[in-house]
Design a protein around this motif. Structure first.
Motif, mmCIF file in Angstrom:
data_model
loop_
_atom_site.group_PDB
_atom_site.id
_atom_site.type_symbol
_atom_site.label_atom_id
_atom_site.label_comp_id
_atom_site.label_asym_id
_atom_site.label_seq_id
_atom_site.Cartn_x
_atom_site.Cartn_y
_atom_site.Cartn_z
ATOM 1 N N VAL A 86 10.339 -5.470 10.840
ATOM 2 C CA VAL A 86 10.045 -3.971 11.243
ATOM 3 C C VAL A 86 10.288 -2.915 9.892
ATOM 4 C CG1 VAL A 86 10.555 -2.107 12.804
ATOM 5 C CG2 VAL A 86 9.925 -4.371 13.745
ATOM 6 N N ALA A 87 11.616 -3.113 9.515
ATOM 7 C CA ALA A 87 12.143 -2.151 8.490
ATOM 8 C C ALA A 87 11.210 -2.251 7.283
ATOM 9 C CB ALA A 87 13.403 -2.545 8.189
ATOM 10 N N ILE A 88 10.870 -3.599 6.753
ATOM 11 C CA ILE A 88 9.957 -4.085 5.712
ATOM 12 C C ILE A 88 8.753 -3.383 5.812
ATOM 13 C CG2 ILE A 88 9.109 -5.525 4.298
ATOM 14 C CD1 ILE A 88 11.563 -7.456 4.904
ATOM 15 N N THR A 89 8.142 -3.441 6.709
ATOM 16 C CA THR A 89 6.924 -2.931 7.353
ATOM 17 C C THR A 89 6.862 -1.426 7.165
ATOM 18 O OG1 THR A 89 6.347 -4.889 8.472
ATOM 19 C CG2 THR A 89 4.747 -2.948 8.769
ATOM 20 N N SER A 90 7.544 -0.841 7.806
ATOM 21 C CA SER A 90 7.827 0.530 7.773
ATOM 22 C C SER A 90 8.155 1.272 6.563
ATOM 23 C CB SER A 90 8.955 0.948 8.580
ATOM 24 O OG SER A 90 9.017 0.686 9.931
ATOM 25 N N ILE A 91 8.752 0.659 5.613
ATOM 26 C CA ILE A 91 8.974 0.955 4.202
ATOM 27 C C ILE A 91 7.796 1.156 3.350
ATOM 28 C CG2 ILE A 91 10.273 0.577 2.074
ATOM 29 C CD1 ILE A 91 12.584 -0.253 3.871
ATOM 30 N N TYR A 92 7.084 -0.068 3.373
ATOM 31 C CA TYR A 92 5.951 -0.197 2.875
ATOM 32 C C TYR A 92 4.924 0.758 3.422
ATOM 33 C CZ TYR A 92 6.374 -4.412 -0.163
ATOM 34 O OH TYR A 92 6.742 -5.664 -0.976
ATOM 35 N N LEU A 94 5.193 3.544 4.846
ATOM 36 C CA LEU A 94 5.715 5.009 4.299
ATOM 37 C C LEU A 94 5.607 5.122 2.973
ATOM 38 C CD1 LEU A 94 7.051 7.821 5.353
ATOM 39 C CD2 LEU A 94 9.149 6.485 4.933
ATOM 40 N N ARG A 95 6.018 4.386 2.313
ATOM 41 C CA ARG A 95 5.628 4.446 0.758
ATOM 42 C C ARG A 95 4.339 4.508 0.260
ATOM 43 N NH1 ARG A 95 3.877 4.574 -3.563
ATOM 44 N NH2 ARG A 95 4.641 3.976 -5.482
ATOM 45 N N GLY A 96 3.556 3.667 0.982
ATOM 46 C CA GLY A 96 2.205 3.705 0.536
ATOM 47 C C GLY A 96 1.261 4.945 0.663
ATOM 48 N N VAL A 97 1.826 5.518 2.231
ATOM 49 C CA VAL A 97 1.144 6.773 2.459
ATOM 50 C C VAL A 97 1.875 8.181 1.684
ATOM 51 C CG1 VAL A 97 0.748 8.536 4.546
ATOM 52 C CG2 VAL A 97 0.459 5.967 4.656
ATOM 53 N N ALA A 98 3.128 7.923 1.553
ATOM 54 C CA ALA A 98 3.715 9.407 0.948
ATOM 55 C C ALA A 98 3.581 9.216 -0.644
ATOM 56 C CB ALA A 98 5.145 8.964 1.085
ATOM 57 N N GLY A 99 3.066 8.038 -1.181
ATOM 58 C CA GLY A 99 2.892 7.789 -2.615
ATOM 59 C C GLY A 99 1.493 8.797 -3.029
ATOM 60 N N PHE A 100 0.697 8.922 -2.140
ATOM 61 C CA PHE A 100 -0.520 9.415 -2.468
ATOM 62 C C PHE A 100 -0.212 11.034 -2.650
ATOM 63 C CE2 PHE A 100 -2.576 5.777 -0.689
ATOM 64 C CZ PHE A 100 -3.297 5.508 -1.781
ATOM 65 N N SER A 117 -0.202 1.991 -7.059
ATOM 66 C CA SER A 117 1.412 1.506 -6.478
ATOM 67 C C SER A 117 1.296 1.866 -5.046
ATOM 68 C CB SER A 117 2.724 2.161 -7.182
ATOM 69 O OG SER A 117 2.599 3.477 -6.915
ATOM 70 N N SER A 118 0.624 3.114 -4.557
ATOM 71 C CA SER A 118 0.648 3.429 -3.158
ATOM 72 C C SER A 118 -0.475 2.441 -2.315
ATOM 73 C CB SER A 118 0.234 5.152 -3.286
ATOM 74 O OG SER A 118 1.059 5.479 -3.536
ATOM 75 N N SER A 119 -1.498 2.406 -2.994
ATOM 76 C CA SER A 119 -2.617 1.312 -2.583
ATOM 77 C C SER A 119 -1.921 -0.103 -2.407
ATOM 78 C CB SER A 119 -3.652 1.315 -3.361
ATOM 79 O OG SER A 119 -4.440 2.277 -3.582
ATOM 80 N N ILE A 120 -1.234 -0.510 -3.135
ATOM 81 C CA ILE A 120 -0.602 -2.085 -3.117
ATOM 82 C C ILE A 120 0.426 -1.669 -1.889
ATOM 83 C CG2 ILE A 120 0.958 -3.540 -4.240
ATOM 84 C CD1 ILE A 120 -0.582 -2.635 -6.817
ATOM 85 N N CYS A 121 1.422 -0.838 -1.951
ATOM 86 C CA CYS A 121 2.328 -0.656 -0.987
ATOM 87 C C CYS A 121 1.683 -0.592 0.510
ATOM 88 C CB CYS A 121 3.294 0.481 -1.012
ATOM 89 S SG CYS A 121 4.465 0.149 -2.316
ATOM 90 N N LEU A 122 0.459 0.162 0.369
ATOM 91 C CA LEU A 122 -0.147 0.422 1.774
ATOM 92 C C LEU A 122 -0.687 -0.857 2.210
ATOM 93 C CD1 LEU A 122 -0.836 2.491 4.210
ATOM 94 C CD2 LEU A 122 -2.844 2.969 2.661
ATOM 95 N N ALA A 123 -1.578 -1.523 1.326
ATOM 96 C CA ALA A 123 -1.998 -3.112 1.805
ATOM 97 C C ALA A 123 -0.927 -3.846 2.009
ATOM 98 C CB ALA A 123 -2.869 -3.575 0.594
#
Length: 141
Positions: A86-92, A94-100, A117-123
């Motif tokens: 849950v934590a790993i999923t949330s971090i990815y 959040l990073r994916g969305v916030a990075g944009f 990097s944001s696209s990769i994290c979001l995926a």
């Protein structure tokens, strides 16, 4: 076996290995992967800071790979696997969305770095989420 978590774990491990490649191959890899000119310059100067930061990131990614593999049933169950995923999923996610946000305010990185990097994290976050959803009841908290 959960193919989404196996894929997520494999991609985490690949990302970890690419970070280790930055340590081994130095400044050109730091530049290519968008770590910023400051990190590349420090690596060229033989400073330890880029190595330590990158080693920390690689270690986290490898641990995340192990949790994904554990959640998928590929390796023996790790403790708190549900909470960790849950934590790993949330971090990815959040990073994916916030990075944009940083595409228009890149703070030392290129806008392209933030998009990629944001696209990769979001995926990766979505892949973890799909696997987590499928395995939820089978996972130990």
């Amino acid at each position: 076996m959960n193919n989404n978590l196996i894929a997520a774990g494999s991609l985490n491990a690949i990302a970890g290995l690419l970070h280790l490649g930055c340590i081994y191959f130095g400044a050109p890899w730091y530049r290519f992967f968008g770590a910023g000119e400051h990190m590349a310059n420090m690596a060229e100067q033989g400073m330890m800071q880029p190595t330590l930061i990158t080693l920390g990131i690689a270690s986290v990614l490898m641990i995340w790979a192990l949790f994904a593999f554990s959640g998928a049933g590929l390796i023996k169950g790790l403790p708190l696997v549900r909470l960790a995923l849950v934590a790993i999923t949330s971090i990815y996610l959040l990073r994916g969305v916030a990075g944009f946000y940083f595409v228009t305010n890149p703070i030392g990185r290129s806008p392209e770095f933030w998009v990629w990097s944001s696209s990769i994290c979001l995926a990766l976050g979505l892949l973890h989420l799909a696997g987590l959803k499928q395995q939820w009841l089978a996972l130990k908290s």
